[in-house]
Design an enzyme around this catalytic site. Structure first.
Site, PDB file in Angstrom:
ATOM      1  N   CYS A   1       0.852  -1.175   0.000  1.00 11.75           N
ATOM      2  CA  CYS A   1       0.000   0.000   0.000  1.00 11.75           C
ATOM      3  C   CYS A   1       0.893   1.232   0.000  1.00 11.75           C
ATOM      4  CB  CYS A   1      -0.896   0.004   1.233  1.00 11.75           C
ATOM      5  SG  CYS A   1      -1.913  -1.487   1.390  1.00 11.75           S
TER       6      CYS A   1
ATOM      7  N   TRP B   1      -3.774  -1.653  -1.378  1.00 15.55           N
ATOM      8  CA  TRP B   1      -3.753  -2.950  -2.063  1.00 15.55           C
ATOM      9  C   TRP B   1      -4.198  -3.955  -1.010  1.00 15.55           C
ATOM     10  CZ3 TRP B   1      -1.442  -7.758  -1.667  1.00 15.55           C
ATOM     11  CH2 TRP B   1      -1.467  -8.553  -2.816  1.00 15.55           C
TER      12      TRP B   1
ATOM     13  N   ASN C   1       0.853   0.453   6.340  1.00 14.00           N
ATOM     14  CA  ASN C   1       1.326  -0.431   5.274  1.00 14.00           C
ATOM     15  C   ASN C   1       2.018  -1.600   5.947  1.00 14.00           C
ATOM     16  OD1 ASN C   1       2.228  -1.554   2.896  1.00 14.00           O
ATOM     17  ND2 ASN C   1       3.970  -0.169   2.677  1.00 14.00           N
ATOM     18  N   GLY C   2       1.662  -2.817   5.561  1.00 17.22           N
ATOM     19  CA  GLY C   2       2.251  -4.003   6.166  1.00 17.22           C
ATOM     20  C   GLY C   2       1.167  -4.979   6.559  1.00 17.22           C
TER      21      GLY C   2
ATOM     22  N   GLU D   1      10.549 -13.778 -18.750  1.00 14.78           N
ATOM     23  CA  GLU D   1      10.193 -12.388 -18.491  1.00 14.78           C
ATOM     24  C   GLU D   1       9.192 -11.879 -19.524  1.00 14.78           C
ATOM     25  OE1 GLU D   1      10.064  -8.467 -16.975  1.00 14.78           O
ATOM     26  OE2 GLU D   1      10.458 -10.440 -16.118  1.00 14.78           O
TER      27      GLU D   1
ATOM     28  N   LYS E   1       5.469 -10.412 -18.601  1.00 11.65           N
ATOM     29  CA  LYS E   1       4.937  -9.128 -19.058  1.00 11.65           C
ATOM     30  C   LYS E   1       3.597  -9.318 -19.760  1.00 11.65           C
ATOM     31  CE  LYS E   1       7.784  -6.378 -17.426  1.00 11.65           C
ATOM     32  NZ  LYS E   1       7.785  -7.344 -16.318  1.00 11.65           N
TER      33      LYS E   1
ATOM     34  N   GLU F   1       0.840 -10.234 -17.099  1.00 16.88           N
ATOM     35  CA  GLU F   1       0.503  -9.281 -16.061  1.00 16.88           C
ATOM     36  C   GLU F   1      -0.179  -8.028 -16.585  1.00 16.88           C
ATOM     37  OE1 GLU F   1       3.853  -7.978 -13.737  1.00 16.88           O
ATOM     38  OE2 GLU F   1       5.114  -7.635 -15.489  1.00 16.88           O
TER      39      GLU F   1
ATOM     40  N   HIS G   1       8.483 -32.093 -23.784  1.00 18.36           N
ATOM     41  CA  HIS G   1       8.322 -32.887 -22.562  1.00 18.36           C
ATOM     42  C   HIS G   1       7.002 -32.551 -21.880  1.00 18.36           C
ATOM     43  CE1 HIS G   1      12.348 -34.558 -22.775  1.00 18.36           C
ATOM     44  NE2 HIS G   1      12.787 -33.351 -23.083  1.00 18.36           N
TER      45      HIS G   1
ATOM     46  N   LYS H   1       3.137  -2.367  -7.194  1.00 16.47           N
ATOM     47  CA  LYS H   1       4.521  -2.214  -7.640  1.00 16.47           C
ATOM     48  C   LYS H   1       5.528  -2.845  -6.691  1.00 16.47           C
ATOM     49  CE  LYS H   1       7.699  -0.358 -10.327  1.00 16.47           C
ATOM     50  NZ  LYS H   1       7.914  -0.946 -11.649  1.00 16.47           N
TER      51      LYS H   1
END
Length: 579
Positions: free
Chosen positions: A2, A71, A97-98, A452, A456, A459, A475, A574
């Protein structure tokens, strides 16, 4: 994950708080709220984005206040669960936050003592605990509350009739901005940039007593000092600059951020640490984990040094044998899992190095030494320029171990990155935007580049994507290949070129449409694939970079075609500051 912001000073607090929350919205954006000290504690909070609900704050008054953009971790995103939270009588407000791990136990005891709870959050227990200890001294009440909390927190608390904020942190970031008879508080530096360049980073266990006239720090109950540091970012770095999205702006900033990071140099102490290492362990999460995997391929093949790569989220529970240098890679410098792993490495007497974009962040204070990226603020949730800046830092290490063999390659890499920004990807975007599933494949260092690329794609476009080492498709995943399942293959000159072209032909035989990234002028590859994307004919280290940037652009334009919210993808934030 957050964002919190606070202000005490001579200005009307509300516009400062709202602007600060907008700058922090990339840390969480499912709800927001602010509280100010006017004739009483005045609170406004709302589910949804700040831009959609900020009109409701016009009635809030006062020169002291706190704000939060959320969040969700405890309780669904709605008006009631949004921060700030208040005590029973509305005299105290807190943002947090936490995660408070023992909140259920604390809440049960508080309910037994007659407290009334309004939300499902863990944070609300903090407000009620402060209420129990409050007799007009907010600092004393917060100090009495903190030992009861288990977990992680960055907390800002205000009380009725006091022009004061009490701030505290443990395992969640909190930074103060120092102005002229005013103090700002925030989860990171971005809300502070337009007001001051002087900042103070709180340490774990710190409590700060903040008024316009004084700023006092306490640690372990004792008064202490914290240094003022100057930051070299500017507010213009946090604006879109004419781009439709932060993500696209940050993709286009990569030639500069790579160049500045790769040319920044490594100080003598860090050089010795790197050169004396007989093996290296990297700890990272998400995109940073992928850059660490690229480094493993490069360092083992070019430098002949053993490299282990560990996921930060797994490390705490399955600790591997640790020897030699341990490198923590984190864009924000606040990734909770990575920090926990770093502390474990230090407890085992391993030399530790942090690679991060945030000066003064927790990881820089825990590690023995720091190699700082020069990417500047990254606002888009999906990592782009921080990814290539991490590669710049890691390639510096490879180059150092190879006695500067790649000096010329790295000094010109930014030019090739600039070239691929001009590529036309319309055909590839059209194919991916119609697909439900996309595979990304490569070999060697291009395998983690493929991972990666898949990350991208999933997400920000929400198209399901997976990254594989190309030889692994047969496989099992071959069962999923159809004419509606595109495969993005990275096939550049090198020792795996022939086997990669064979893999591509095997995929084509299963009717999968192939998008291939290869060296410009490779007519053989262009003939066997459906869509050919030419990369500049450069050293393979640079092709790692250019392929990565092309995959970022592919994901970005696919997401735009599908009308996704590129900078704020659903359910994501983020900086992952909780486990």
């Amino acid at each position: 994950m957050c964002g919190i912001v606070g202000y005490v000073g001579r200005r009307d607090a509300t516009p400062v708080l709202i602007q600060g929350l907008k700058r922090l919205e990339y840390r969480g954006y499912d709800s927001f709220g602010i509280a100010t000290v006017g004739s009483a504690i005045e609170v406004y909070k709302k589910a949804g984005r700040i831009s959609a609900g900020e009109g409701g704050v016009v009635g809030l008054h006062g020169c002291t206040g706190i704000g939060h953009t959320r969040w969700a971790t405890h309780g669904e995103p709605n008006d009631i669960n949004a921060h700030p939270h208040t005590d029973c009588r509305g005299r105290i407000a807190v943002v947090h936050n936490g995660v408070i791990e023992n909140y259920r136990e604390l809440k049960r005891h508080l309910l037994e003592r007659g407290h009334i709870f309004r939300s499902e959050t863990d944070t609300e227990v903090i407000a009620h605990l402060i209420e129990e200890h409050y007799d007009g001294d907010l600092l004393a009440a917060v100090n009495a509350t903190l030992p009861l909390l288990k977990g992680s927190y960055a907390v800002l608390a205000i009380a009725k009739d006091t022009q004061r904020i009490v701030a505290a942190r443990d395992a969640s970031p909190l930074v103060l901005g120092i102005g002229d008879a005013e103090v700002f508080a925030a989860s990171d530096m971005t809300p502070l940039l337009e007001y001051t360049e002087r900042v103070i980073f709180l340490e774990d266990g710190d409590v700060a007593d903040i008024t316009p006239e004084h700023l006092d720090f306490y640690h372990g109950g004792l008064k202490t000092e914290r240094p003022v540091e100057l930051i070299n970012w500017c507010v213009e770095d946090t604006r879109k600059g004419g781009f439709p999205h932060y993500m696209l702006k940050e993709i286009y900033e990569q030639p500069q951020s790579f160049y500045e990071t790769s040319r920044a140099g490594i100080d003598e102490a860090v050089r010795r640490m790197i050169l004396e290492a007989d093996e290296i362990t990297l700890v990272a999460c998400g995109t940073s984990y992928h850059t660490a995997l690229v480094f493993k391929y490069l360092a083992e093949s070019l430098c002949n040094i053993p490299v282990r790569v560990e996921m930060g989220s797994e490390f705490k529970y399955f600790i591997p044998p640790l020897h030699g240098l341990v490198i923590a890679v984190s864009q924000s410098g606040e990734t909770a899992d990575t920090i926990a792993a770093l502390k474990m490495a230090k407890a085992r007497n391993c030399p530790t190095l942090a690679i991060t974009n945030m000066q003064g962040s927790t990881v820089t204070r825990v590690a023995d030494k720091t190699l700082l990226m020069r990417a500047g603020p990254e606002i888009g949730v999906a990592a782009t320029k921080s990814y290539t800046a991490q590669l710049a830092a890691l390639m510096q290490i490879v180059n150092l171990r190879c006695e500067g063999a790649f000096d010329d390659v790295l000094s010109h890499a930014h030019l090739a990155i600039g070239e691929v920004l001009l590529l036309d990807l319309k055909e590839a975007v059209a194919l991916c935007s119609k697909a439900e599933h996309v595979f990304f494949v490569g070999r060697g260092p291009f395998y983690p580049v493929s991972m990666e690329g898949a990350l991208k794609m999933k997400e920000i476009s929400y198209v399901h994507a997976e990254g594989y080492a190309a030889g692994e498709l047969k496989h099992g995943p071959f069962a999923l290949l159809t004419a509606e399942t595109p495969v993005v293959a990275i096939c550049t000159p090198g020792p795996t070129y022939d086997v990669m072209t064979s893999n591509i032909k095997e995929m084509k035989a299963r009717k999968a449409p192939i998008i291939a990234l290869g060296a410009a002028g490779d007519t053989e590859l262009a003939e066997i694939v459906d869509i050919f994307i030419p990369l500049p004919n450069t050293h393979f280290l640079v092709q790692v970079l250019t392929a990565s940037v092309v995959l970022q652009l592919l994901a970005y334009h696919t997401a735009c075609t599908l009308q996704r919210d590129v900078d704020k993808p659903r359910n994501l934030a983020k900086s992952v500051t909780v486990e």
